[in-house]
Design a protein around this motif. Structure first.
Motif, PDB file in Angstrom:
ATOM      1  N   ALA A 189       0.838  -1.197   0.000  1.00 16.72           N
ATOM      2  CA  ALA A 189       0.000   0.000   0.000  1.00 16.72           C
ATOM      3  C   ALA A 189       0.873   1.247   0.000  1.00 16.72           C
ATOM      4  O   ALA A 189       2.055   1.204   0.370  1.00 16.72           O
ATOM      5  N   MET A 190       0.269   2.358  -0.405  1.00 21.62           N
ATOM      6  CA  MET A 190       0.966   3.641  -0.433  1.00 21.62           C
ATOM      7  C   MET A 190       0.101   4.661   0.304  1.00 21.62           C
ATOM      8  O   MET A 190      -1.113   4.723   0.081  1.00 21.62           O
ATOM      9  N   ALA A 191       0.734   5.452   1.166  1.00 25.40           N
ATOM     10  CA  ALA A 191      -0.025   6.386   1.987  1.00 25.40           C
ATOM     11  C   ALA A 191       0.759   7.666   2.226  1.00 25.40           C
ATOM     12  O   ALA A 191       1.985   7.635   2.366  1.00 25.40           O
ATOM     13  N   GLN A 192       0.041   8.772   2.256  1.00 25.71           N
ATOM     14  CA  GLN A 192       0.568  10.013   2.796  1.00 25.71           C
ATOM     15  C   GLN A 192       0.231   9.981   4.289  1.00 25.71           C
ATOM     16  O   GLN A 192      -0.918  10.220   4.680  1.00 25.71           O
ATOM     17  N   LEU A 193       1.214   9.662   5.119  1.00 27.18           N
ATOM     18  CA  LEU A 193       0.948   9.348   6.520  1.00 27.18           C
ATOM     19  C   LEU A 193       0.194  10.455   7.233  1.00 27.18           C
ATOM     20  O   LEU A 193      -0.725  10.187   8.014  1.00 27.18           O
ATOM     21  N   TYR A 194       0.569  11.710   6.999  1.00 28.37           N
ATOM     22  CA  TYR A 194      -0.072  12.817   7.707  1.00 28.37           C
ATOM     23  C   TYR A 194      -1.578  12.859   7.449  1.00 28.37           C
ATOM     24  O   TYR A 194      -2.344  13.371   8.261  1.00 28.37           O
ATOM     25  N   SER A 195      -2.023  12.336   6.299  1.00 31.42           N
ATOM     26  CA  SER A 195      -3.446  12.399   5.941  1.00 31.42           C
ATOM     27  C   SER A 195      -4.251  11.249   6.520  1.00 31.42           C
ATOM     28  O   SER A 195      -5.480  11.253   6.446  1.00 31.42           O
ATOM     29  N   MET A 196      -3.557  10.245   7.108  1.00 31.55           N
ATOM     30  CA  MET A 196      -4.207   9.016   7.577  1.00 31.55           C
ATOM     31  C   MET A 196      -4.435   9.113   9.084  1.00 31.55           C
ATOM     32  O   MET A 196      -3.547   8.824   9.878  1.00 31.55           O
ATOM     33  N   ARG A 197      -5.635   9.497   9.478  1.00 28.35           N
ATOM     34  CA  ARG A 197      -5.902   9.771  10.894  1.00 28.35           C
ATOM     35  C   ARG A 197      -6.778   8.684  11.507  1.00 28.35           C
ATOM     36  O   ARG A 197      -7.656   8.126  10.863  1.00 28.35           O
ATOM     37  N   ALA A 659      -2.539   2.713  -3.857  1.00 25.14           N
ATOM     38  CA  ALA A 659      -2.703   3.888  -3.001  1.00 25.14           C
ATOM     39  C   ALA A 659      -3.990   3.763  -2.201  1.00 25.14           C
ATOM     40  O   ALA A 659      -5.037   3.388  -2.751  1.00 25.14           O
ATOM     41  N   PHE A 660      -3.920   4.082  -0.917  1.00 30.31           N
ATOM     42  CA  PHE A 660      -5.127   4.035  -0.094  1.00 30.31           C
ATOM     43  C   PHE A 660      -6.187   5.002  -0.621  1.00 30.31           C
ATOM     44  O   PHE A 660      -7.386   4.781  -0.417  1.00 30.31           O
ATOM     45  N   THR A 661      -5.763   6.079  -1.292  1.00 39.52           N
ATOM     46  CA  THR A 661      -6.750   6.996  -1.869  1.00 39.52           C
ATOM     47  C   THR A 661      -7.621   6.283  -2.894  1.00 39.52           C
ATOM     48  O   THR A 661      -8.821   6.562  -3.004  1.00 39.52           O
ATOM     49  N   ASP A 662      -7.036   5.351  -3.657  1.00 37.61           N
ATOM     50  CA  ASP A 662      -7.831   4.599  -4.624  1.00 37.61           C
ATOM     51  C   ASP A 662      -8.761   3.605  -3.944  1.00 37.61           C
ATOM     52  O   ASP A 662      -9.758   3.180  -4.534  1.00 37.61           O
ATOM     53  N   ALA A 663      -8.434   3.222  -2.725  1.00 38.60           N
ATOM     54  CA  ALA A 663      -9.254   2.252  -2.002  1.00 38.60           C
ATOM     55  C   ALA A 663     -10.494   2.880  -1.378  1.00 38.60           C
ATOM     56  O   ALA A 663     -11.366   2.155  -0.887  1.00 38.60           O
ATOM     57  N   VAL A 664     -10.577   4.214  -1.387  1.00 40.47           N
ATOM     58  CA  VAL A 664     -11.744   4.877  -0.791  1.00 40.47           C
ATOM     59  C   VAL A 664     -12.464   5.783  -1.778  1.00 40.47           C
ATOM     60  O   VAL A 664     -13.453   6.419  -1.419  1.00 40.47           O
ATOM     61  N   GLY A 665     -11.963   5.878  -3.021  1.00 36.97           N
ATOM     62  CA  GLY A 665     -12.641   6.689  -4.026  1.00 36.97           C
ATOM     63  C   GLY A 665     -12.280   8.160  -4.010  1.00 36.97           C
ATOM     64  O   GLY A 665     -12.969   8.974  -4.634  1.00 36.97           O
ATOM     65  N   GLU A 666     -11.183   8.512  -3.323  1.00 33.53           N
ATOM     66  CA  GLU A 666     -10.731   9.900  -3.308  1.00 33.53           C
ATOM     67  C   GLU A 666     -10.474  10.377  -4.734  1.00 33.53           C
ATOM     68  O   GLU A 666     -10.047   9.616  -5.602  1.00 33.53           O
ATOM     69  N   ARG A 667     -10.730  11.690  -4.997  1.00 28.70           N
ATOM     70  CA  ARG A 667     -10.565  12.229  -6.345  1.00 28.70           C
ATOM     71  C   ARG A 667      -9.524  13.341  -6.400  1.00 28.70           C
ATOM     72  O   ARG A 667      -9.021  13.673  -7.471  1.00 28.70           O
ATOM     73  N   ARG A 668      -9.167  13.915  -5.266  1.00 29.33           N
ATOM     74  CA  ARG A 668      -8.308  15.095  -5.268  1.00 29.33           C
ATOM     75  C   ARG A 668      -6.831  14.702  -5.187  1.00 29.33           C
ATOM     76  O   ARG A 668      -6.462  13.783  -4.463  1.00 29.33           O
TER      77      ARG A 668
END
Length: 733
Positions: A189-197, A659-668
């Motif tokens: 997986a790939m993550a921007q750690l600061y964004s993962m709360r 990317a975790f963003t792809d796992a939740v449907g994030e668009r930005r």
């Protein structure tokens, strides 16, 4: 503007071109279309000046050419040598003629080996009035890997002080890193750690959240977790949002510390415990907010709590552990902690002149005055180091084959701690960036001063070595952002647009060798971000040395511009669908990168043309997905996102990233290159397609995540079985 209004760059004459070539400065370069572009003469002269080479006029150019030609003869030993294990290496030695020279190689473990000289066949040369003879020393091929020292001294009684004695660093480095995962394949997986709360974060993802994410990834069957750089930022507000523009790459941003996980926090008295609790309450409500992340507010609250915990008594064993950490990190940690203490007092405003010399007498006195604050900032690094170690342990315990994959930024900002402590290694008057390309058509200026190649060699690559040791200490892998920076960097003279820079060459063999040596010692995998314009021979060299490349689906094209079939992806690569510099897959499929660049004025051709080009690109990739049987004729957005990952999973790439963003449907997109304040780079919390925040707890329960992971694992298994079956069948007759 018509073509007649565009002035051609000033021509670079033969002498200036020769001088530039000697110092590794390009006078032309190949752009992203394959065309050769001349570099303005003004740029060439400015870059040479930044390298300490006078070139303002023809007289200076000719004098500098003469100096460059005789420079090696003025050195007793070369500044450093990086050699591959198992190879015989020859090092030149220049000493006054008719003198005896004693050579000793001191190995890293203290063993001393006498070395013999082999005379050169050419006659001595008169240098600065002294006849200098050249000889050679042949290093044996069975030297152990490590950092060694070659020492040379002439006989007693010589008056030539420049050639009396010298020492040079000799680094013996691996030929190649071993294949990751014992030659198998894995995903991560790939993550921007600061964004993962999580519910217990302090408004930003932290190192406790990193351990949770690692456990989640490992439990799902992943082998690695790639995170953004954790490099240290400014110690006070305003704190830079970009993890790629740090104050130092050697140490960690303490904003990622989880205060409650510090052992001493458990033994706080009631009033002190309440102070920590109240500080957390100030920012914990941010965990469920869709608002932009606020590092300044988080650090204000967290630093209050950390100050309380720091003041609490430590046991003898804990204090001893802290002191051992400081002793191990040595002068580098002490200087960084001093810089933090000074930054507290003076901020980002111009510092008094007497503070600009990090090793001057005034700073020595200030160091004593600020001893208490220096101790605090050193303690923060110790605590962060402990929590990083815990996260990597959790990754291993969860079953990961690699663990945490740290990201290494290209450089630091101009007023950083690294520039203050190692000022002589950095070039002045220039910054690092990138030439124009399809996605950043005006070029990029990253506002980072570059290392000088000559000064790096003179230090024995100590800044690179020390930085890598810290980043790799608790890492299973390292991703090197813009790995071409080990070979060349785009230097932009201050005051000029990014499009008017030029390339400066580094000793790629030496830089890569240092990286491999430190990664080998840490047992870490190395991934090079080799996107964009990269010479084929560089990719070949990286592959030869066991460094994985980076393949991104949207960039992977055939020569005809079509999506690259899965069968043609590299084996030695980390293959992903997207990157942090592009929107997540759902956003990219909607063309939001085109709309965003149009709004920000970053396009160099009409928006309609860009939109048409993107529509064609999207149609091509959808056709590729259909040809692979991954989607039907009318797929949903989620089905397409899963199919994109299935497409990448079908490649032979040894590592596949999601990317975790792809796992939740994030668009930005997290970062829009070419912007600073125009877009909220690095400030977006993890959110779904409706921009509703998603916590780590919600992520772990997400059906979309589990479905995406299952698609990746299924397609990887099918592809591996198919390749195995073909191998068993053998070649067709």
């Amino acid at each position: 503007m018509s073509e007649s209004d565009i002035q051609a760059p000033p021509e670079v004459d033969a002498d200036l071109a020769a001088l530039a070539t000697v110092h590794g400065v390009a006078t032309e370069y190949e752009d992203n279309t394959g065309s050769m572009r001349p570099v303005p003469g003004e740029t060439v002269r400015a870059v040479l000046h930044a390298l300490g080479v006078p070139a303002a006029d023809e007289k200076e150019v000719l004098a500098s050419l003469d100096d460059a030609e005789v420079a090696p003869w003025r050195r007793f030993l070369p500044p450093s040598a990086v050699v591959r294990a198992g190879q015989t290496t020859t090092i030149p030695v220049h000493a006054p003629a008719d003198t005896s020279v004693v050579l000793t190689l001191q190995l890293e473990d203290g063993t001393e080996l006498p070395m013999a000289l082999r005379p050169d066949t050419i006659a001595p040369r008169l240098v600065d009035g002294v006849p200098i003879a050249r000889s050679f020393v042949d290093l044996p091929e069975d030297l152990p890997q490590g950092w060694h020292r070659l020492r040379a001294a002439v006989g007693e009684g010589r008056r030539h002080r420049a050639h009396r004695r010298a020492t040079t660093t000799v680094a013996v480095v691996p030929q190649r890193l071993p294949d990751p995962l014992d030659g198998g394949r894995g995903w991560g997986a790939m993550a921007q750690l600061y964004s993962m709360r999580s519910a217990h974060s302090w408004g930003l993802g932290d190192l406790a959240d990193l351990a949770e994410l690692a456990d989640l990834t490992g439990t799902l069957g992943g082998d690695f977790l790639l995170i953004n750089p954790l490099h240290a930022a400014e110690p006070t507000a305003p704190m830079s949002d970009s993890p790629y523009l740090p104050a130092t790459r050697r140490f960690v941003n303490p904003i990622y510390i989880r205060p409650e996980d510090i052992r001493e926090a458990a033994y706080l008295a009631g009033p002190e415990r309440a102070l920590v609790h109240w500080a957390a309450e100030e920012v914990r409500e941010m965990n469920s907010s869709a608002e932009l992340l606020n590092r300044n507010a988080v650090w204000s609250a967290k630093s209050e709590a950390l100050s309380v915990i720091y003041a609490a008594p430590r046991s003898l064993a804990r204090q001893s552990a802290f002191e051992r950490f400081r002793a191990r990190e040595g002068r580098g940690l002490e200087d960084f902690a001093l810089w933090c203490a000074l930054y507290e007092e003076h901020g980002n405003s111009p510092w008094p002149p007497e503070l600009l010399d990090a090793y001057g007498p005034h700073v020595a006195r200030v160091r004593r005055r600020l001893a208490g604050r220096i101790d605090f900032f050193a303690w923060l690094q110790w605590v962060a180091d402990e929590q990083l170690a815990a996260a990597q342990r959790q990754a291993s315990q969860s079953g990961m084959g690699i663990g945490i994959m740290h990201d290494l930024a290209v450089g630091v900002h101009g007023s950083s701690a690294e520039v203050w402590t190692d000022a002589e290694v950095f070039a002045t008057g220039v910054t690092v960036g990138a030439p124009p390309d399809m996605y950043n058509q005006q070029g990029q200026d990253w506002s980072q001063p570059p290392w000088r190649p000559d000064r790096l060699a003179e230090t024995g690559y100590a800044p690179l070595r020390n930085m890598l040791r810290t980043v790799l200490r608790h890492a299973g892998a390292i991703r090197v952002d813009h790995i071409m920076g080990l070979f060349r960097l785009w230097w932009v003279p201050q005051g000029r647009p990014a499009s008017e820079g030029t390339y400066v060459t580094y000793d790629g063999e030496a830089m890569l060798g240092v990286l491999l040596l430190e990664a080998s010692r840490a047992g870490a995998v190395v991934i090079g971000e080799d996107l964009g314009t990269v010479e084929p021979e560089v990719r070949e060299q990286l592959a030869e040395r066991g460094v994985l490349g980076s393949d991104v689906l949207w960039f992977a094209k055939s020569r005809k511009g079509r999506p690259l079939p899965p069968s043609r992806y590299r084996t030695g690569a980390l293959a992903t669908v997207t990157t942090h510099d592009l929107p997540p897959s759902a956003g990219y499929l909607a063309g939001e990168h085109v709309d965003l660049r149009r709004r920000l004025g970053l396009l160099t051709r009409p928006a309609e043309v860009e939109r048409m080009a993107f529509e064609s690109e999207r149609a091509a990739i959808l056709n590729a997905l259909r040809s692979e049987g991954l989607i039907n004729e009318d797929p949903t957005e989620r089905e397409i996102v899963e199919a994109l990952h299935g497409y990448v999973a079908r490649t032979a790439a040894v590592l596949v990233g999601m990317a975790f963003t792809d796992a939740v449907g994030e668009r930005r997109t997290q970062n829009q290159p070419g912007t600073f304040t125009e877009y909220p780079n690095w400030r977006l919390p993890l959110a779904d397609g409706a921009e509703e925040p998603v916590s780590i707890e919600e992520l772990a329960r997400s059906p979309r995540l589990h479905s995406l992971v299952e698609r990746i694992r299924t397609e990887m298994d099918r592809a591996d079985l198919a390749r195995h079956a073909r191998a068993e069948a053998g070649p067709r007759e």
